[in-house]
Each structure stands twice: as C-alpha cells, then as structure tokens.
Design a protein around this motif. Structure first.
Motif, short mmCIF file in Angstrom:
data_model
loop_
_atom_site.label_atom_id
_atom_site.label_comp_id
_atom_site.label_asym_id
_atom_site.label_seq_id
_atom_site.Cartn_x
_atom_site.Cartn_y
_atom_site.Cartn_z
N ASN A 17 -20.03 -50.96 47.15
CA ASN A 17 -19.24 -49.75 46.98
C ASN A 17 -20.00 -48.80 46.06
OD1 ASN A 17 -17.11 -47.94 47.06
ND2 ASN A 17 -15.57 -49.41 46.39
N ASP A 18 -19.44 -47.63 45.81
CA ASP A 18 -20.05 -46.64 44.92
C ASP A 18 -19.22 -46.49 43.66
OD1 ASP A 18 -22.08 -45.89 46.76
OD2 ASP A 18 -20.67 -44.63 47.83
N LYS A 19 -19.90 -46.36 42.52
CA LYS A 19 -19.23 -46.02 41.27
C LYS A 19 -18.95 -44.52 41.26
CE LYS A 19 -21.60 -49.57 38.57
NZ LYS A 19 -22.48 -49.83 37.43
N LYS A 20 -18.21 -44.06 40.23
CA LYS A 20 -17.88 -42.64 40.12
C LYS A 20 -19.12 -41.76 40.06
CE LYS A 20 -13.30 -42.83 38.13
NZ LYS A 20 -12.41 -42.40 37.05
N ASP A 21 -20.19 -42.29 39.45
CA ASP A 21 -21.42 -41.49 39.33
C ASP A 21 -22.32 -41.59 40.56
OD1 ASP A 21 -22.55 -44.02 39.11
OD2 ASP A 21 -23.36 -43.72 37.11
N ASN A 44 -17.81 -38.37 49.01
CA ASN A 44 -19.15 -38.51 49.61
C ASN A 44 -19.69 -39.93 49.47
OD1 ASN A 44 -19.35 -35.75 50.39
ND2 ASN A 44 -19.79 -35.25 48.27
N GLY A 45 -18.84 -40.91 49.30
CA GLY A 45 -19.27 -42.30 49.14
C GLY A 45 -18.88 -43.12 50.36
#
Length: 54
Positions: A17-21, A44-45
C-alpha cells in the motif's frame, strides 16, 4: 474503503500500500471472519493484495 473478500475469509494476506507521503509499504493483514478488509487508499495511490493459494 471496506472490501468484501469472502474467498479470503479468515486468511492472512500480504498487502502493498502507499503511506500518506506516497512511499510504499508492506504488511501482513488478516481478513475478518465475514471476509471483509478495510484499506486506506491514498490520493493517486493504490494497493495490491496477495493471498495464499490453498
């Protein structure tokens, strides 16, 4: 978002997954008894789930 994954009920799956940054991370997550999994989707993740092939 909550995903309905009855085919993975009670299984531990790998999730990318993607972190907030925006940086990616990996973790193992357990799908609930009802076959549901809650995932946070960043703008956009995306995410990838890898289940076992039993």
């Amino acid at each position: 978002m909550t995903l309905d994954l009855p085919m993975l009920s009670q299984q531990t799956v790998a999730m990318y997954n993607d972190k907030k940054d925006g940086t990616p991370f990996y973790e193992k997550v357990k799908v609930s008894d009802k076959g549901q999994l809650t995932v946070t989707l960043q703008a956009n993740g995306g995410f990838v789930l890898l289940g076992s092939s039993n």
